[in-house]
Design an enzyme around this catalytic site. Structure first.
Site, short mmCIF file in Angstrom:
data_model
loop_
_atom_site.label_atom_id
_atom_site.label_comp_id
_atom_site.label_asym_id
_atom_site.label_seq_id
_atom_site.Cartn_x
_atom_site.Cartn_y
_atom_site.Cartn_z
N ASP A 37 0.22 -10.66 -77.23
CA ASP A 37 -0.85 -10.63 -76.23
C ASP A 37 -2.18 -10.73 -76.95
O ASP A 37 -2.45 -9.97 -77.88
CB ASP A 37 -0.80 -9.35 -75.39
N ASP A 72 -3.29 -16.59 -80.34
CA ASP A 72 -3.57 -17.42 -79.18
C ASP A 72 -2.46 -18.45 -79.09
O ASP A 72 -2.36 -19.37 -79.90
CB ASP A 72 -4.93 -18.11 -79.38
N ILE A 73 -1.60 -18.30 -78.08
CA ILE A 73 -0.40 -19.14 -78.01
C ILE A 73 -0.69 -20.57 -77.59
O ILE A 73 0.17 -21.44 -77.70
CB ILE A 73 0.66 -18.51 -77.08
N ASN A 99 5.27 -16.49 -71.00
CA ASN A 99 4.80 -15.75 -69.83
C ASN A 99 3.29 -15.72 -69.69
O ASN A 99 2.77 -15.53 -68.60
CB ASN A 99 5.36 -14.32 -69.91
N TYR A 170 -4.07 -24.04 -61.32
CA TYR A 170 -2.89 -23.20 -61.57
C TYR A 170 -1.61 -23.87 -61.06
O TYR A 170 -0.58 -23.89 -61.74
CB TYR A 170 -3.11 -21.86 -60.90
N LYS A 174 1.58 -24.96 -63.34
CA LYS A 174 2.91 -24.38 -63.10
C LYS A 174 3.93 -25.43 -62.70
O LYS A 174 5.12 -25.31 -63.02
CB LYS A 174 2.81 -23.28 -62.03
N THR A 204 0.57 -8.09 -60.26
CA THR A 204 -0.02 -8.23 -61.58
C THR A 204 -1.53 -8.25 -61.41
O THR A 204 -2.05 -8.25 -60.29
CB THR A 204 0.42 -9.55 -62.27
#
Length: 300
Positions: A37, A72-73, A99, A170, A174, A204
């Site tokens: 994270d 940072d992915i 995720n 978004y 997705k 969330t």
């Protein structure tokens, strides 16, 4: 033996919400967990929080094995560092759970280029980059003659499957993740890797404000929107038991689990020659009459 005993699992965005629930559930199932994270705020801006370290400490305190990672992915080198953390700390990699994400919601007529780019980057590139580095490792292992029994679980959304008003960026990201899942499943199966996705609905930071009434916890009884409800299918998909399942998208909400039925070839007509524009009206009307209407986007 626990379902994921000694399997090495990377979970991105694991400091809070659904990702945190995944990390804790995998640890409870016996896995060794890399808790990733970056500590970002809901809109992606940086914060000084250390949620990865906090979740890691929680796992270790309960007797599990975990290590924190703050890469940072969506950065190519950061994603490589994430995968290397699993390899150097635990000696391998068995499961990648993509995720991480955030929101910058706007109607299309108000959506800025930066808001588009930021969301596409963290969701879509943030899935591809860790997947690419993990896949490179697994391919090398397979080609060296080492058995691979690996899993990737991506995170799509109902917004990606059906669309969601006010979330064009978004929804597009997705939807791209769902498509990436299908391609990765087809390409990586030869190396011993399965690839599936979930489309979760839970409380969330991204949903509790936008859908406050729907996401509110009940006074008593089953909390259908608790993020912990999402993790059982993810843990199962990460286990050895799921070896025969790949290229699928599971919708998960509360105690409800369903298999998403994506785009398929529908009714068709073939003239055997090029159509004239003027003759297509009744042809299209006939095709539409033979197919059910699409499910409307969320918020429509």
């Amino acid at each position: 033996m626990s379902l994921c005993q000694d399997r090495v699992v990377v979970v991105t965005g694991a400091g809070r919400g659904i990702g945190r629930a995944h990390a804790l559930a995998f640890a409870a199932a016996g896995a060794k967990v890399v808790v990733n994270d970056v500590g970002a705020a809901l809109d992606g801006s940086s914060t000084s929080d250390g949620p990865a370290a906090a979740v890691t400490a929680e796992i270790v305190a309960s007797g599990g094995q975990a290590v924190a990672n703050t890469s940072d992915i969506a950065d190519w080198a950061g994603a490589a560092t994430l995968i290397e953390t699993a390899l150097s700390t635990f000696g391998g990699l068995d499961v990648l759970v993509n995720n991480a994400g955030f929101l910058r919601d706007r109607m299309l007529v108000s959506l800025t280029e930066d808001e588009w780019d930021a969301v596409i980057r963290v969701h879509l590139k943030g899935h591809f980059a860790p997947l690419r580095h993990a896949a490179g490792h697994w391919r090398a292992q397979a080609k060296a003659g080492h058995p691979v029994d690996a899993r990737v679980i991506n995170t799509s959304s109902g917004a990606g499957l059906l669309g969601s008003v006010g979330q064009g960026n978004y929804s597009a990201a997705k939807a791209g993740i769902a498509g990436l899942t299908l391609v990765a499943a087809a390409e990586l199966g030869r190396y011993g890797v399965t690839v599936n996705a979930i489309a979760p609905a839970a409380r969330t930071r991204m949903t509790e404000t936008a859908f406050a009434a729907t996401m509110a916890a009940p006074q008593s009884g089953f909390d259908a929107m608790a993020p912990e409800n999402i993790s059982p299918i993810v843990v199962w998909l990460g286990s050895r038991e799921s070896a025969g399942v790949t290229g699928r998208v599971f919708e998960v909400e509360g105690g409800r689990l369903s298999l998403a039925d994506g785009w398929r070839h529908g009714p068709a007509v073939d003239k055997g020659a090029r159509w004239e524009p003027a003759e297509l009206g009744p042809v299209v009307a006939d095709l539409l009459s033979k197919s059910p209407p699409p499910t409307p986007p969320y918020g429509a």
